[in-house]
Write a protein that holds these residues in place. Structure first.
Motif, short mmCIF file in Angstrom:
data_model
loop_
_atom_site.label_atom_id
_atom_site.label_comp_id
_atom_site.label_asym_id
_atom_site.label_seq_id
_atom_site.Cartn_x
_atom_site.Cartn_y
_atom_site.Cartn_z
N ASP A 319 0.84 -1.21 0.00
CA ASP A 319 0.00 0.00 0.00
C ASP A 319 0.87 1.26 0.00
OD1 ASP A 319 -2.31 -1.55 0.04
OD2 ASP A 319 -2.34 -1.61 2.24
N GLU A 320 1.93 1.23 -0.81
CA GLU A 320 2.85 2.36 -1.01
C GLU A 320 3.68 2.71 0.22
OE1 GLU A 320 3.24 2.84 -3.94
OE2 GLU A 320 1.33 2.47 -4.93
N GLU A 321 3.63 1.87 1.25
CA GLU A 321 4.48 2.08 2.42
C GLU A 321 5.59 1.03 2.45
OE1 GLU A 321 1.88 4.35 5.82
OE2 GLU A 321 2.03 2.17 5.95
N TYR A 322 6.78 1.50 2.82
CA TYR A 322 7.95 0.63 2.85
C TYR A 322 8.17 0.16 4.29
CZ TYR A 322 8.85 2.44 -1.81
OH TYR A 322 8.75 2.77 -3.14
N ARG A 323 8.36 -1.14 4.43
CA ARG A 323 8.52 -1.74 5.75
C ARG A 323 9.86 -2.47 5.79
NH1 ARG A 323 7.14 -6.90 7.65
NH2 ARG A 323 6.17 -7.37 5.64
N LEU A 324 10.63 -2.24 6.83
CA LEU A 324 11.92 -2.89 7.01
C LEU A 324 11.72 -4.36 7.33
CD1 LEU A 324 14.98 -2.22 7.16
CD2 LEU A 324 14.68 -1.86 9.61
N VAL A 325 12.40 -5.25 6.58
CA VAL A 325 12.27 -6.69 6.80
C VAL A 325 13.60 -7.36 7.10
CG1 VAL A 325 10.17 -6.91 5.43
CG2 VAL A 325 12.40 -7.18 4.32
N ALA A 326 14.70 -6.62 6.97
CA ALA A 326 16.02 -7.15 7.30
C ALA A 326 16.80 -6.06 8.00
CB ALA A 326 16.75 -7.61 6.03
N ASP A 327 17.37 -6.37 9.13
CA ASP A 327 18.04 -5.33 9.91
C ASP A 327 19.55 -5.47 9.92
OD1 ASP A 327 17.69 -2.96 11.31
OD2 ASP A 327 17.94 -3.96 13.25
N ASP A 328 20.06 -6.60 9.45
CA ASP A 328 21.50 -6.82 9.40
C ASP A 328 21.99 -6.37 8.03
OD1 ASP A 328 24.07 -7.58 9.88
OD2 ASP A 328 23.71 -9.73 9.59
N VAL A 329 22.24 -5.07 7.89
CA VAL A 329 22.54 -4.48 6.58
C VAL A 329 23.99 -4.01 6.54
CG1 VAL A 329 21.92 -2.68 4.94
CG2 VAL A 329 20.15 -3.72 6.38
N ASP A 330 24.72 -4.50 5.55
CA ASP A 330 26.09 -4.05 5.31
C ASP A 330 26.02 -2.91 4.30
OD1 ASP A 330 28.71 -3.63 4.48
OD2 ASP A 330 29.25 -5.76 4.65
N LEU A 331 26.08 -1.67 4.79
CA LEU A 331 25.92 -0.51 3.91
C LEU A 331 27.04 -0.42 2.89
CD1 LEU A 331 24.69 2.23 6.41
CD2 LEU A 331 23.35 1.03 4.68
N GLU A 332 28.22 -0.80 3.29
CA GLU A 332 29.35 -0.74 2.36
C GLU A 332 29.10 -1.65 1.16
OE1 GLU A 332 32.92 0.76 0.93
OE2 GLU A 332 31.77 1.37 2.70
N GLU A 333 28.66 -2.85 1.44
CA GLU A 333 28.35 -3.79 0.37
C GLU A 333 27.12 -3.34 -0.41
OE1 GLU A 333 27.22 -8.52 -0.31
OE2 GLU A 333 27.76 -7.76 1.68
N LEU A 334 26.12 -2.82 0.29
CA LEU A 334 24.85 -2.47 -0.34
C LEU A 334 25.00 -1.31 -1.32
CD1 LEU A 334 21.74 -2.86 -0.41
CD2 LEU A 334 21.62 -1.15 1.41
N VAL A 335 25.80 -0.31 -0.95
CA VAL A 335 25.91 0.89 -1.77
C VAL A 335 27.25 0.96 -2.51
CG1 VAL A 335 25.96 3.41 -1.72
CG2 VAL A 335 24.31 2.17 -0.33
N SER A 336 28.34 0.85 -1.78
CA SER A 336 29.64 1.09 -2.38
C SER A 336 30.04 0.02 -3.37
CB SER A 336 30.70 1.20 -1.29
OG SER A 336 30.40 2.26 -0.41
N GLU A 337 29.60 -1.21 -3.14
CA GLU A 337 30.06 -2.31 -3.99
C GLU A 337 28.97 -2.88 -4.87
OE1 GLU A 337 33.16 -2.95 -4.14
OE2 GLU A 337 33.69 -1.63 -2.50
N THR A 338 27.75 -2.29 -4.82
CA THR A 338 26.66 -2.84 -5.64
C THR A 338 27.00 -2.76 -7.11
OG1 THR A 338 25.01 -2.22 -4.00
CG2 THR A 338 24.23 -2.59 -6.23
N GLY A 339 26.66 -3.80 -7.83
CA GLY A 339 26.87 -3.80 -9.27
C GLY A 339 28.27 -4.17 -9.66
#
Length: 339
Positions: A319-339
């Motif tokens: 319903d257009e709302e975003y809900r967090l479903v995973a809390d163990d997030v590696d930001l370096e991997e998610l953003v810096s190394e994506t792709g």
């Protein structure tokens, strides 16, 4: 190669139009043109006149992307000079003001404003602003489409097209092929590896992603790839669409990438602290009250990050709302190394 600084104080600040001249043939090219207003037209005319030229002398116009602060005067210049106007194939229909392309962009924006949860008051303010801005879009131009890898010979300079989507679907950098133009824009000696980068990276602001061009699918993913590509080119200097040259382009690209890593963390913090939310609500926590063009830029930026998190299965949408479903997030991997 020379630079005309235009007096625009909106958007990301002073615009640049770059002048390329073949000293042997006097062929003249411009990279970007500025907004179509009497004041900016006068700035550009005076800048050309100081160099001994006028609009009618322009042989080629190279556009980094379709936004009005870069392309607004292209049609007027072409009307006076019959110049060839080059722009990426994704943006060519908008430069030509094709009715279907313009209508599709407007419809996509309206649909996303609704999906992002933008209230009626700010939404109406934004749409009125955009409608009033039609006047500064300038005249349509007959566009010659280009793509990644297209090589242009303009103004005595060889430019290789580097597609750099994210801020806009058709945004391109133009790498100056070594030896094709002998002077840097500040009047210095032989340049090293340099490029015109439009709004791919800017010296002061971070280019908006998500709201600046709502046509871009997975905008943050594409923009992160653009930043890594620019960093990997190892340019000595680049010439942005706004403000002064950037002498450490790789460093600036990585700084902007770090900015998006931090922003992703901030978006996650909002969802942790406040629970499921739409893009407008997340943007309110990030940026506070919004007005003017930021009514689309703010939630657009939030959406770009939320969309990226959704595709990485960190959040889900209902319903257009975003809900967090995973809390163990590696930001370096998610953003810096994506792709």
């Amino acid at each position: 190669m020379d630079r005309i600084v235009l007096g625009n104080e909106e958007f990301e600040g002073r615009n640049n139009a770059y002048v390329l001249v073949d000293e042997g043939t006097d062929d003249l090219a411009l990279v970007d043109t500025g907004v179509s207003t009497p004041e900016i037209r006068s700035d550009l005319e005076k800048g050309l006149a100081a160099r001994g030229y006028e609009f009618a002398d322009v042989d080629d116009v190279v556009l980094t992307h379709f936004h009005v602060d870069h392309a607004g005067l292209a049609g007027e210049i072409q009307a006076e000079s019959d110049a060839t106007v080059y722009v990426h194939e994704a943006d060519a229909p908008l430069i030509e003001a094709e009715p279907d392309a313009v209508a599709a962009l407007d419809e996509r924006r309206r649909d996303l404003l609704e999906a992002w949860g933008v209230p009626d008051g700010p939404k109406d303010e934004l749409l009125a602003l955009l409608e009033g801005a039609r006047a500064i879009e300038g005249e349509p131009a007959d566009a010659t489409p280009i793509e990644d890898g297209t090589v242009l010979e303009v103004g005595g300079t060889t430019l290789e097209t580097v597609h750099a989507p994210g801020h806009a679907a058709g945004l391109c950098c133009f790498e100056i092929v070594d030896g094709s133009n002998g002077r840097a824009a500040d009047g210095g000696s032989e340049p090293g590896s340099e490029a015109f980068v439009g709004d791919a990276i800017l010296p002061v602001y971070t280019p908006n992603v998500g709201g600046a061009d709502v046509r871009v699918d997975r905008p943050l993913e594409k923009y992160l790839a653009t930043l890594r590509r620019i960093a990997g080119q190892e340019y000595d200097r680049v010439w942005p669409g706004h403000r002064d040259p950037i002498d450490d382009p790789a460093g600036r690209a990585m700084t902007i990438l770090e900015h998006h890593r931090e922003r992703t963390g901030n978006v996650l913090d909002v969802l942790r602290e406040h629970g499921p939310a739409d893009a407008w609500t997340v943007s309110a926590h990030l940026f506070g009250d919004l007005e003017g063009i930021h009514i689309v830029h703010g939630p657009g930026e939030a959406y770009a990050h939320l969309d990226h998190l959704r595709h990485e299965e960190i959040v889900e949408i209902e319903d257009e709302e975003y809900r967090l479903v995973a809390d163990d997030v590696d930001l370096e991997e998610l953003v810096s190394e994506t792709g």
